[in-house]
Design a protein around this motif. Structure first.
Motif, PDB file in Angstrom:
ATOM      1  N   UNK A 109       0.858  -1.178   0.000  1.00 36.09           N
ATOM      2  CA  UNK A 109       0.000   0.000   0.000  1.00 36.09           C
ATOM      3  C   UNK A 109       0.890   1.222   0.000  1.00 36.09           C
ATOM      4  N   UNK A 110       0.605   2.199  -0.843  1.00 34.31           N
ATOM      5  CA  UNK A 110       1.318   3.466  -0.777  1.00 34.31           C
ATOM      6  C   UNK A 110       0.775   4.248   0.417  1.00 34.31           C
ATOM      7  N   UNK A 111       1.646   4.991   1.087  1.00 29.00           N
ATOM      8  CA  UNK A 111       1.194   5.785   2.231  1.00 29.00           C
ATOM      9  C   UNK A 111       2.201   6.883   2.505  1.00 29.00           C
ATOM     10  N   UNK A 112       1.719   8.072   2.837  1.00 29.14           N
ATOM     11  CA  UNK A 112       2.657   9.107   3.296  1.00 29.14           C
ATOM     12  C   UNK A 112       2.595   9.226   4.818  1.00 29.14           C
ATOM     13  N   UNK A 113       1.791   8.363   5.423  1.00 26.93           N
ATOM     14  CA  UNK A 113       1.646   8.406   6.880  1.00 26.93           C
ATOM     15  C   UNK A 113       1.065   7.074   7.349  1.00 26.93           C
ATOM     16  N   UNK A 114       1.642   6.533   8.421  1.00 29.49           N
ATOM     17  CA  UNK A 114       1.099   5.304   8.996  1.00 29.49           C
ATOM     18  C   UNK A 114       0.754   5.585  10.452  1.00 29.49           C
ATOM     19  N   UNK A 115      -0.504   5.340  10.792  1.00 32.69           N
ATOM     20  CA  UNK A 115      -0.900   5.515  12.193  1.00 32.69           C
ATOM     21  C   UNK A 115      -0.951   4.148  12.857  1.00 32.69           C
ATOM     22  N   UNK A 116      -0.501   4.116  14.100  1.00 28.58           N
ATOM     23  CA  UNK A 116      -0.462   2.829  14.796  1.00 28.58           C
ATOM     24  C   UNK A 116      -1.210   2.920  16.112  1.00 28.58           C
ATOM     25  N   UNK A 117      -1.888   1.834  16.440  1.00 28.45           N
ATOM     26  CA  UNK A 117      -2.505   1.715  17.758  1.00 28.45           C
ATOM     27  C   UNK A 117      -2.387   0.267  18.180  1.00 28.45           C
ATOM     28  N   UNK A 118      -1.454   0.005  19.081  1.00 29.37           N
ATOM     29  CA  UNK A 118      -1.204  -1.362  19.527  1.00 29.37           C
ATOM     30  C   UNK A 118      -1.867  -1.650  20.857  1.00 29.37           C
ATOM     31  N   UNK A 119      -2.872  -0.874  21.200  1.00 25.86           N
ATOM     32  CA  UNK A 119      -3.506  -1.013  22.505  1.00 25.86           C
ATOM     33  C   UNK A 119      -3.026   0.089  23.433  1.00 25.86           C
ATOM     34  N   UNK A 120      -3.495   0.032  24.663  1.00 24.08           N
ATOM     35  CA  UNK A 120      -3.242   1.121  25.604  1.00 24.08           C
ATOM     36  C   UNK A 120      -2.552   0.631  26.857  1.00 24.08           C
ATOM     37  N   UNK A 121      -1.534   1.366  27.293  1.00 23.06           N
ATOM     38  CA  UNK A 121      -0.813   1.020  28.515  1.00 23.06           C
ATOM     39  C   UNK A 121      -1.209   2.018  29.603  1.00 23.06           C
ATOM     40  N   UNK A 122      -1.911   1.586  30.632  1.00 23.44           N
ATOM     41  CA  UNK A 122      -2.300   2.501  31.709  1.00 23.44           C
ATOM     42  C   UNK A 122      -1.073   3.169  32.345  1.00 23.44           C
ATOM     43  N   UNK A 123      -1.202   4.431  32.639  1.00 27.47           N
ATOM     44  CA  UNK A 123      -0.093   5.198  33.220  1.00 27.47           C
ATOM     45  C   UNK A 123      -0.065   4.954  34.733  1.00 27.47           C
ATOM     46  N   UNK A 124       0.538   3.805  35.100  1.00 25.80           N
ATOM     47  CA  UNK A 124       0.499   3.353  36.493  1.00 25.80           C
ATOM     48  C   UNK A 124       1.685   3.878  37.307  1.00 25.80           C
ATOM     49  N   UNK A 125       2.484   4.771  36.720  1.00 26.35           N
ATOM     50  CA  UNK A 125       3.748   5.180  37.347  1.00 26.35           C
ATOM     51  C   UNK A 125       3.573   5.630  38.801  1.00 26.35           C
ATOM     52  N   UNK A 126       2.647   6.562  39.030  1.00 29.40           N
ATOM     53  CA  UNK A 126       2.515   7.096  40.390  1.00 29.40           C
ATOM     54  C   UNK A 126       1.991   6.026  41.349  1.00 29.40           C
ATOM     55  N   UNK A 127       1.063   5.203  40.852  1.00 30.29           N
ATOM     56  CA  UNK A 127       0.547   4.116  41.691  1.00 30.29           C
ATOM     57  C   UNK A 127       1.686   3.168  42.086  1.00 30.29           C
ATOM     58  N   UNK A 128       2.555   2.865  41.141  1.00 32.18           N
ATOM     59  CA  UNK A 128       3.678   1.975  41.435  1.00 32.18           C
ATOM     60  C   UNK A 128       4.704   2.643  42.345  1.00 32.18           C
ATOM     61  N   UNK A 129       4.908   3.951  42.149  1.00 32.16           N
ATOM     62  CA  UNK A 129       5.821   4.658  43.052  1.00 32.16           C
ATOM     63  C   UNK A 129       5.333   4.570  44.495  1.00 32.16           C
ATOM     64  N   UNK A 130       4.010   4.504  44.650  1.00 30.86           N
ATOM     65  CA  UNK A 130       3.441   4.382  45.995  1.00 30.86           C
ATOM     66  C   UNK A 130       3.490   2.938  46.480  1.00 30.86           C
ATOM     67  N   UNK A 131       4.254   2.100  45.810  1.00 28.51           N
ATOM     68  CA  UNK A 131       4.444   0.685  46.142  1.00 28.51           C
ATOM     69  C   UNK A 131       3.190  -0.141  45.877  1.00 28.51           C
ATOM     70  N   UNK A 132       2.316   0.368  44.979  1.00 27.65           N
ATOM     71  CA  UNK A 132       1.124  -0.385  44.616  1.00 27.65           C
ATOM     72  C   UNK A 132       1.494  -1.569  43.735  1.00 27.65           C
ATOM     73  N   UNK A 133       0.824  -2.695  43.952  1.00 25.89           N
ATOM     74  CA  UNK A 133       1.078  -3.886  43.130  1.00 25.89           C
ATOM     75  C   UNK A 133       0.213  -3.836  41.873  1.00 25.89           C
TER      76      UNK A 133
END
Lengths: 89, 959
Positions: free
Chosen positions: B383-407
């Motif tokens: 396929x010709x394309x000048x742009x490819x968009x990707x969506x491989x699913x979503x990763x929850x932004x758990x950083x702060x929860x994990x910093x708080x030692x959340x499992x």
């Protein structure tokens, strides 16, 4: 930044405190104390995982006190002025 | 890539306010409200930077903090910021933007050739290759080729960053639908609320995705909620990132300002926290998936609706879930030709008009050099394309929860980790908690607040609800071509395979071996793909492999923000003498000594000559010296005498009132901790005079023993160091000068002998006169209220004139004390020196009562016969002083061995030769022996002598 309860000043940030050792580490007096006992007093620490009882000093007011806290989840359950358990007298 | 600005649309930009800036020297047009990235895209700039290792061309990938590629150095009126994210920095008129790791420009980078050798440069290539003869030979050139932005080494703060401490009932992180619902609910329940969002405008996905809340258009609902929060007195912070969640609910925020002010650091201590931090879209694994023109599908929608930018004309959307269909439909409606390549056999149901869907197929390879030109599908279709968009699913932004030692808990339906077991006081809401539809997000926001003990109805999505239907689309081992996992750190699937082959199968080892998940984005887009691949290779499940540890900060924070006003003397304040101005007027040259700013020497002359001259003249007639820094800690109470006996190595209780005694304080391990003179004023009152730099430590130690062993009622301790100035008169004519001061005290040697203390008065103020000497000459230390010291000092200088008195700086005093063999603790002792090493063995064997450190003096080490002991060292006639720190060496079994070291070394002007102090093995018994002293490869000879080189009989103390 943990909050520690100084028995005299109330909750303050941990940077105002210094660790003073495990509570109940009583000093043996005299030059005839066995080397093992003296080494235990100077160096051997339990380093417990979980509930601990420790001596801390609040640097800004100068008071040494005992604090109970958990070394895993950092919950502080209370603090008290030094009593007989810490002095051994 | 042919991204362009549409003629209409863009909720964030103001087309009435055009602006321009430069990128790699080229002029770029934009509008107020553009980010640097949106303006670059609008101007058709495909390549915005070069990758860290291979210098691959890279373009804008995301639209927020997750972007791994679009790092730029930004130079503006307020300074230069390296490695800024073009996706989060607002475009400002006149700024100069430079791509990173590229020269001369991102498009024409001269190191781009490196990529052709990529197959020879896998992970750990450098460790394995540049070992011989020495990595350090290669390091500078390699470091210059790899890397990111350039730090401005001339950077100076124009303004101090503000730091704010704040308390509230509820802190909500993230102002998307869930966060807004939580904040509104908490405010309605009567809580004080802080709502923070790292974007300029609140609303999160509602700003670019379709949504309707309680019958209102999403954006209108956002504005209503924010206006109500603000009018209710709640704090809403935009452009503010919650970057760290620390112990006991401390949350650190970094707030950026658009008016040129430096960032503000907030330390918020909320009672409760709601994390509504959203989720980040994942890349899709296929070969060359890092080409410029390949973007996150959500980012493309955001650029369209927020900035009126169409990212391409001929667009392929690669996805494994439903969320990519709204971007696909919107871009098609905006005029692009759109083909969705959906790896799910059924495809998605909601494709809009004009969107072609190829279900059950995957993109295998992206084609193009400096920008994507087309794709090859797994079934061989191109396929010709000048742009490819990707969506491989979503990763929850758990950083702060994990910093708080959340499992974290693995969720198969979402193909992601979400917060597991709840943490007390911390709620999670919205996409981070796994919510997909708007109604779910809103309800979870309210529920997070209800968990703190309130109850309120949740707003509801009233339009079509989002679905996800995600299936796994992880990178696979043995894939053809280069499948990029981590764009910012230049890590491919092959690097992960190599690491696993070499047995780096722990996710933490994988990170450190390949650098996956490192650098400024910390793997926000790459971590999950990387560990999923590792799980596949090692035959484990993803939850079994687990994640690396999340640590603050979530995004880079400027040091200036963390530092605030704590710079220079505000960070490390020096202590100042009460008479500093007088010393400066007398030509004092100041240096810092143990935290105190003190005169090193006087007069504008050359330092060495001035110091020698001061030391020489001090022995001739009389010297004046400011010793105000000496510790003056009062010990008072019924058990004071017993207390000082315990504290000191020497017996002190036998001291008579009106006298003083020199002694050591030990640590419990027997090491000499401090030395000084103890003054006994009366039966129950002592003054501990300790080393200047040790006052705080000695005070703390006295307090500890007082409270721990003696009791608060038995002893009272007061540190009066700063309350008194101590001015010293020393030398053969010292007594005449002190007599001329007319202090009203009897100064004859019977009344005030050496180590005696008298009380007098000067100009109506009590003064304490102590016959204590640190020079070896007759000396009088006169202590007076610090605020009255100036007159006394002037009078001392005036009376001293008749005797050719000299002002002593600290450097000449050091010469005088070294001539006498007087030690400075920590300089002439180290962490092993015990009192019997310094020639003071009496109390060790004779004392019957207990004292600090006693038992340690009789350990195997304490009893050892080959301890380092204090000695003097004499060099051969005509030779220069030894170097301080030089080693004593001795050949043992054919090899040179250290037998101690030089601790103090000076040229003595009075003796006309060098003097030195040293700690030498068995030194006390070796006087007269000549030993080798080695320094920087040069060996000299020196003879061991007694520490005291001048007036060993001590006659001058009484002269």
């Amino acid at each position: 930044m943990q909050l520690f309860p100084c028995p005299f000043c109330g909750p303050r940030e941990e940077s105002e405190f210094h660790y003073g050792g495990e509570a109940g580490n009583l000093r043996p007096d005299g030059r005839d104390v066995t080397a093992e006992r003296w080494a235990g007093y100077l160096h051997m620490r339990d380093n417990p995982k979980g509930p601990t009882r420790e001596i801390w000093v609040h640097l800004t007011c100068g008071e040494f006190f005992a604090m109970s806290r958990d070394s895993v989840n950092h919950k502080v359950s209370g603090s008290s002025v030094l009593g007989e358990a810490e002095h051994g007298a | 890539m042919s991204a362009s600005r549409l003629t209409t649309g863009g909720s964030d930009i103001d087309r009435a306010r055009p602006l321009s800036f430069t990128f790699d020297g080229r002029r770029v047009e934009g509008f107020a409200g553009d980010t640097i990235a949106s303006a670059l895209l609008a101007s058709g700039q495909a390549v915005v930077g070069r990758s860290f290792k291979y210098h691959r061309p890279r373009g804008v990938w995301g639209s927020g903090v997750e972007d791994p590629n679009a790092l730029v150095d930004v130079e503006s009126a307020v300074g230069r910021v390296p490695n800024a994210r073009a996706t989060t920095v607002q475009a400002v008129e006149g700024i100069k933007v430079r791509s990173v790791n590229a020269s001369p420009t991102a498009e024409t980078d001269r190191n781009a050739v490196l990529d052709r050798f990529a197959r020879f440069l896998p992970a750990a290539f450098y460790y394995k290759t540049f070992m011989w003869p020495d990595w350090h030979l290669f390091e500078p050139r390699i470091r210059a080729m790899a890397g990111l932005g350039i730090v401005d080494s001339d950077w100076k703060p124009r303004q101090v960053s503000d730091q704010v401490n704040h308390h509230c009932d509820v802190l909500v992180v993230g102002a998307g639908p869930a966060g807004l619902a939580a904040a509104a609910s908490a405010a309605a329940a009567g809580h004080s609320v802080v709502l923070v969002d790292d974007r300029t405008h609140p609303g999160g996905s509602l700003r670019h995705r379709a949504g309707e809340v309680d019958g209102l258009d999403g954006k209108a609902w956002v504005e209503t909620v924010v206006a109500r929060l603000k009018s209710g007195g709640q704090l809403v912070l935009s452009d503010t990132t919650a970057f760290g969640l620390y112990d006991h609910n401390l949350v650190a925020l970094n707030q950026r300002h658009s008016d040129g002010r430096p960032d503000t650091l907030w330390r918020v201590r909320p009672r409760r926290i709601v994390l509504a931090t959203g989720a980040i879209e994942r890349p899709v694994p296929f070969a060359n998936n890092d080409l410029p023109g390949i973007l996150s599908a959500d980012a493309a929608l955001s650029y369209l609706r927020r900035h009126g930018v169409l990212v391409g004309r001929e667009i392929v959307v690669a996805t494994n879930n439903d969320s990519a269909y709204e971007p696909a439909s919107a871009l098609a409606a905006a005029g692009a030709s759109v083909t969705v390549v959906d790896c799910r056999r059924e495809g998605g149901a909601q494709a809009g008009t004009g969107v072609r869907v190829l279900a059950g197929r995957m993109v295998a390879v992206a084609r193009g050099r400096n920008a994507v030109q087309g794709v090859l599908l797994d079934d061989g279709t191109t396929l010709a394309a000048d742009c490819v968009l990707v969506s491989g699913g979503w990763t929850p932004t758990v950083h702060l929860f994990s910093q708080a030692k959340g499992k974290l808990a693995w969720n198969d339906q979402l193909a992601a980790f979400i917060p597991g077991e709840a943490i007390e006081g911390i709620g999670v809401a919205g996409a981070v908690a796994g919510a997909v539809s708007l109604s779910e997000a809103l309800a979870s926001g309210v529920a997070a607040v209800d968990a703190f003990g309130s109850s309120s109805p949740a707003p509801r999505g009233s339009g079509a609800e989002a679905t996800l239907g995600v299936v796994s689309l992880w990178p696979k081992p043995k894939a053809k071509g280069r499948v990029w996992i981590d764009y910012q750190s230049d890590v491919t699937a092959k690097d992960v395979e190599l690491a696993a082959r070499e047995n780096f199968v722990s996710v933490e080892h994988l990170k450190r071996y390949t650098t996956l998940g490192m650098a400024t984005d910390q793997g926000k887009t790459s971590n999950l793909n990387g560990l999923a691949l590792l799980a596949d290779i090692t035959g484990r499940g993803i939850p079994e492999v687990g994640t690396t540890t999340y640590r603050p900060p979530f995004t880079p924070v400027p040091f200036a923000s963390l530092v605030g006003s704590r710079r220079g003397s505000m960070h490390n304040p020096v202590r100042r003498l009460p008479l500093e101005a007088n010393h400066r007027a007398a030509g004092g040259v100041f240096q810092e000594y143990g935290g105190w700013l003190r005169p090193a020497y006087y007069g504008g002359g050359e330092a060495h000559a001035s110091i020698q001259e001061e030391a020489r003249r001090a022995r001739q007639s009389v010297a004046l010296f400011d010793g105000s820094t000496l510790g003056k800690i009062e010990v008072i109470g019924p058990r004071a005498a017993e207390f000082v006996d315990f504290i000191y190595y020497n017996t002190m209780s036998t001291l008579k009132p009106g006298h003083c005694r020199y002694g050591f304080m030990l640590s419990e391990n027997g090491v000499v901790f401090d030395d000084g003179v103890l003054v006994r004023l009366d039966e129950h009152r002592f003054i501990v005079s300790c080393s200047s730099s040790h006052v705080a430590a000695v005070h703390a130690r006295l307090e500890e023993w007082r409270q721990d062993r003696f009791g608060r009622d038995a002893v009272y301790i007061h540190n009066a160091t700063a309350q008194y100035a101590t001015l010293t008169v020393s030398g053969p004519n010292a007594r005449q000068v002190v007599e001329a001061l007319d202090l009203g005290a009897t100064l004859d040697d019977a009344s005030l002998p050496h180590m005696g203390v008298a009380v007098g008065r000067f100009a109506g103020n009590e003064v304490r006169i102590a016959r204590v000497s640190f020079t070896g000459d007759r000396s009088y230390e006169i202590s007076i209220r610090a605020d009255r010291a100036e007159v006394l000092w002037a009078r001392m200088q005036q009376e001293g004139r008749a005797f050719d008195a000299v002002l002593l700086g600290l450097e000449s005093l050091m010469i005088l004390r070294a001539e006498k063999g007087y030690i400075v603790i920590g300089k002439d002792t180290d962490g092993t020196t015990m009192p019997h090493d310094l020639g003071v063995a009496g109390p060790r064997t004779k004392r019957a009562s207990e004292f600090v450190g006693r038992r340690s003096l009789f350990t195997e080490a304490g009893n050892s016969t080959d301890r380092n002991q204090l000695v003097g060292l004499a060099v051969r006639e005509g030779e220069a002083p030894l170097a301080t720190g030089a080693y004593g060496v001795e050949k043992r079994e054919g090899r040179p061995k250290s037998i101690g070291f030089v601790t103090s070394s000076y040229q003595s002007p009075t003796l006309g030769r060098p003097v030195a102090l040293a700690l030498i093995e068995r030194g006390a018994a070796r006087h007269g022996e000549t030993i080798d002293i080695q320094h920087l490869g040069v060996v000299r000879q020196a003879t061991i002598v007694a520490p005291c080189a001048f007036d060993p009989e001590g006659r001058r103390l009484h002269a």
